[in-house]
Design a protein around this motif. Sequence first.
Motif, PDB file in Angstrom:
ATOM      1  N   GLU A 135      38.449  14.184  -3.078  1.00  0.00           N
ATOM      2  CA  GLU A 135      37.587  13.524  -1.868  1.00  0.00           C
ATOM      3  C   GLU A 135      36.866  14.366  -1.302  1.00  0.00           C
ATOM      4  O   GLU A 135      35.637  14.043  -1.328  1.00  0.00           O
ATOM      5  CB  GLU A 135      38.789  12.702  -1.042  1.00  0.00           C
ATOM      6  N   ASN A 179      44.751   6.416  -2.619  1.00  0.00           N
ATOM      7  CA  ASN A 179      44.294   5.176  -3.367  1.00  0.00           C
ATOM      8  C   ASN A 179      43.440   5.857  -4.947  1.00  0.00           C
ATOM      9  O   ASN A 179      42.429   5.208  -5.406  1.00  0.00           O
ATOM     10  CB  ASN A 179      43.078   4.646  -2.703  1.00  0.00           C
ATOM     11  N   HIS A 181      36.063   4.078  -8.084  1.00  0.00           N
ATOM     12  CA  HIS A 181      35.492   5.411  -8.032  1.00  0.00           C
ATOM     13  C   HIS A 181      34.328   6.027  -8.678  1.00  0.00           C
ATOM     14  O   HIS A 181      33.501   6.606  -8.215  1.00  0.00           O
ATOM     15  CB  HIS A 181      36.723   6.328  -8.145  1.00  0.00           C
ATOM     16  N   ALA A 203      37.695   6.649  -0.725  1.00  0.00           N
ATOM     17  CA  ALA A 203      38.918   5.661  -1.503  1.00  0.00           C
ATOM     18  C   ALA A 203      39.677   4.849  -0.544  1.00  0.00           C
ATOM     19  O   ALA A 203      40.365   4.124  -1.103  1.00  0.00           O
ATOM     20  CB  ALA A 203      39.724   6.771  -2.246  1.00  0.00           C
ATOM     21  N   ALA A 213      38.681   1.516  -1.255  1.00  0.00           N
ATOM     22  CA  ALA A 213      38.563   1.290  -2.760  1.00  0.00           C
ATOM     23  C   ALA A 213      39.303  -0.347  -2.825  1.00  0.00           C
ATOM     24  O   ALA A 213      38.543  -0.854  -3.702  1.00  0.00           O
ATOM     25  CB  ALA A 213      39.351   2.176  -3.475  1.00  0.00           C
TER      26      ALA A 213
END
Length: 395
Positions: free
Chosen positions: A80, A271, A278, A286, A289
């Motif tokens: 991330e 997630n 993604h 995320a 998401a």
Amino acid sequence: MDDHGSMQACAQYAKELRPDLPRESFQRNPMRLLWLPAHLAIIGAAVTTLLATDIHWGWRVLLAALIGHSYGCLMFLAHEILHGTVVKNGRVQNWLSGICMLPYCIGPAHWTAWHNQAHHGNTSKSGVDPDSFGNVTMFMCNRMARFTLTFAPGSGYWRSWLFLGFWFSFHAIITLFIHSVQYDYWSESRRRKQIALFFAEAGFWVAVAAAVGPFHFLFLYILPMVVANMLQMSYIATNHLICDETRDVNVPLANSLSVSVPRWLSWLHLNFGYHIEHHIFPYMNARHAPQVRAAIEARYGKRYRSLPLLEALRVLYSTPPVHLSQKELVDLDTGAVFSTLGPEGQLPQQIDQVPVPVRPRRSTVRLFKAAEKGHDAAPKAPDSAAGPDALRRAA
């Protein structure tokens, strides 16, 4: 609901879905950084217990698993951070992600070139996507590739059951020393720097092994890395390997699969199972998401594909890993041909039998040769967005 059957590129899906999502979905989430001290504390406490006490070996195995789980979660966090969804400053991103990825000996620039550029820009494009096992053409004259394939889920070899426990670390080495050369990730000087960083990180772990001894190192690094690899590959392998090959257009609803786990586990793993989401919005944190999934299902209906993680693993190990054509997978030893995951989530099944040794479909050969002749030297950047700032402005 949009029920048209035509496939389109990531950028088009992002353009259509963006109005369905709240503006805050595209903002960075620095609160994710709280996972870093939390997992470092878990690792520190477990390592201290292993080194300072004489506990039963069974407890040592459990602590090793706990350390490995934290190593894996830190890799999710680095993922991330390097997509720019946590902090903006590039130098800070590199330092934080470097700490997270130290157990894997992966540098920030290595991961960005491998994952953000090569994988996201060329998802399921044989040869160019480093995370794909590719198509028949790739294996016709390459004995080393054929041997490596015997470790792949669905290959039918006993050693394929070792795949989850080591492949992520092994594949990191392959992308650094082989794939990065074939597809010019960096200039020669930058590549030397990445290799030097790899050996520096590997040297750190050699020094740790020398300091604590082989017995303790087994429980604080070797076994934990098996667990960490299993965690990473359980998600990564199921996200693409049973899906369509997409050479001309990067289509996340065709080349990707989301996997589901219990909500508390999804929270722990940031997630990561929301993989179609993604690939459409790689620069969205995320945390949002589930909102993207709802928007995709509302707009595209059954074309959104998701399986429970354990079911996806079962299918993965019962389906060959090599593409015979865009929508076909083949066992190179038996010639059994399977369909890929269907457009509405239909599970792969055997649909044909071809002679052994397996040869590619003629259309596949033409596509492969044309792509090899005309592809760019450097991996393309993801086509779903220009970056977090561009998404934020568009929202």
